[in-house]
Design a protein around this motif. Structure first.
Motif, PDB file in Angstrom:
ATOM      1  N   CYS A   1       0.851  -1.186   0.000  1.00  0.00           N
ATOM      2  CA  CYS A   1       0.000   0.000   0.000  1.00  0.00           C
ATOM      3  C   CYS A   1       0.894   1.246   0.000  1.00  0.00           C
ATOM      4  CB  CYS A   1      -0.899  -0.005   1.239  1.00  0.00           C
ATOM      5  SG  CYS A   1      -1.828   1.527   1.414  1.00  0.00           S
TER       6      CYS A   1
ATOM      7  N   CYS B   1      -0.162   3.423   3.519  1.00  0.00           N
ATOM      8  CA  CYS B   1       0.219   2.983   4.877  1.00  0.00           C
ATOM      9  C   CYS B   1       1.319   1.929   4.865  1.00  0.00           C
ATOM     10  CB  CYS B   1      -1.007   2.469   5.631  1.00  0.00           C
ATOM     11  SG  CYS B   1      -1.569   0.832   5.116  1.00  0.00           S
TER      12      CYS B   1
ATOM     13  N   CYS C   1      -6.185  -1.547  -0.332  1.00  0.00           N
ATOM     14  CA  CYS C   1      -5.542  -1.917   0.933  1.00  0.00           C
ATOM     15  C   CYS C   1      -6.635  -2.305   1.937  1.00  0.00           C
ATOM     16  CB  CYS C   1      -4.740  -0.740   1.466  1.00  0.00           C
ATOM     17  SG  CYS C   1      -4.025  -1.063   3.092  1.00  0.00           S
TER      18      CYS C   1
ATOM     19  N   SER D   1      -6.154  -2.448   5.071  1.00  0.00           N
ATOM     20  CA  SER D   1      -5.968  -1.683   6.308  1.00  0.00           C
ATOM     21  C   SER D   1      -6.562  -0.286   6.196  1.00  0.00           C
ATOM     22  CB  SER D   1      -4.483  -1.577   6.638  1.00  0.00           C
ATOM     23  OG  SER D   1      -3.974  -2.848   6.949  1.00  0.00           O
ATOM     24  N   CYS D   2      -6.203   0.435   5.091  1.00  0.00           N
ATOM     25  CA  CYS D   2      -6.621   1.837   5.009  1.00  0.00           C
ATOM     26  C   CYS D   2      -7.497   2.117   3.789  1.00  0.00           C
ATOM     27  CB  CYS D   2      -5.397   2.753   5.009  1.00  0.00           C
ATOM     28  SG  CYS D   2      -4.488   2.729   3.455  1.00  0.00           S
TER      29      CYS D   2
END
Ligand code: ZN
Length: 318
Positions: free
Chosen positions: A214, A217, A228, A230-231
């Motif tokens: 990513c 992040c 991503c 996560s983000c």
């Protein structure tokens, strides 16, 4: 094409003595049951829904039935080739040993016919009997001289009523000396390239094992994907993995076989030292030496010239 070349050979009378020979009852290990039906449907890629207990109640069968072609499945001896108590343990294919002894060591299944009297339902307890129905004269075939053997297997339910039968025809032949042939090996399946995965395969072409990262992040992810987790950023780049990792898990493929690969074919889930996991072939490694947690390293190998695969091998000790 036909010729009765074996007339007058003494062993032919022995072979003929098997025609019409009947073997005793063999019982099924298990009654017809829902879980074997479901597993068989999965293994054969059959649509299970018409046979499922909840939906089949509304079908013409008024309840769950086994797919008709499962008929011989209920009588399979299992991996250890054992039979339930009370079964006839005589080998119903013993006629084959006569042919093997006489040099007819080639074997080819030529056809298999099944007939069904009714659908089997959970709870039915099936048994079977075998007989050698017919043995042809010796025929000249393109594989060599041989005999066609027809085995008849009949199936009965718990009331001894016939539920079906199967005829299996096998050619036993004397293999002819092989004409020298260049072995033709088909290419392995080509990877499916998409906008998300092309970098991975292109990296391998250049000898690099690339991992998607990513751009926002810096979380690594594999298999590649558009966003991503996560983000949720859609921006990404790649980093080159060291190619070192640990064997997180593995399986040894035996079946179904693809002619491009050698079997048994070990396939591993590698935990790269960068932290992501990757499914990869472990070709060339004896499955017996594989241990969970062992250190592995990548060897990027060209397969049939075209594309390259990240093959992993145990790191040599010392
Ligand atoms: Zn991110």
């Amino acid at each position: 094409m036909e010729s009765a070349v074996s007339d007058g050979k003494a062993w032919i009378a022995e072979l003929r003595s098997y025609v019409g020979r009947r073997y005793g009852v063999i019982h099924a290990w298990d009654a017809v049951n829902a879980s074997m039906i479901r597993q068989w449907c999965e293994a054969m890629d059959f649509d299970f829904a018409p046979f499922a207990a909840d939906t089949a109640a509304d079908s013409v069968h008024g309840g769950m039935v086994a797919p008709a072609t499962m008929l011989p499945v209920w009588l399979m001896p299992g991996l250890r080739n054992t039979r339930p108590p009370g079964s006839d343990l005589t080998n119903p294919r013993e006629v084959m040993t006569v042919l093997e002894r006489e040099g007819y060591i080639g074997i080819l299944g030529t056809n298999c016919e099944q007939e069904y009297e009714r659908y089997l339902r959970p709870g039915d307890k099936i048994s079977t009997t075998h007989m050698v129905e017919a043995i042809s004269d010796e025929k000249q075939t393109k594989f060599g001289p041989g005999f066609f053997i027809t085995f008849l297997q009949e199936f009965f339910d718990q009331h001894n009523a016939p539920v079906g039968r199967m005829r299996l025809r096998i050619l036993r032949f004397k293999p002819q000396p092989k004409v020298e042939q260049k072995p033709l090996r088909p290419s392995p399946p080509q990877p499916a390239l998409s906008q998300d995965t092309a970098f991975f395969w292109e990296g391998l072409q250049a000898g690099k094992l690339l991992i998607q990262r990513c751009a926002a992040c810096h979380t690594l992810r594999h298999p590649p994907g558009p966003a991503c987790t996560s983000c949720h950023s859609l921006e990404w780049d790649t980093v080159q993995a060291s190619g070192r990792g640990k064997l997180f898990s593995f399986v040894v493929m035996h079946h179904p076989q693809h002619p491009a690969f050698d079997y048994p074919h070990p396939v591993g889930l590698i935990e790269l030292e960068e932290g992501v996991r990757l499914v990869a072939p472990l070709a060339g490694t004896d499955p017996d030496v594989l241990e969970i947690g062992m250190a592995m390293e990548v060897v990027i190998e060209a397969v049939e010239g075209e594309h390259r695969l990240p093959n992993f091998r145990p790191v040599k000790k010392g």
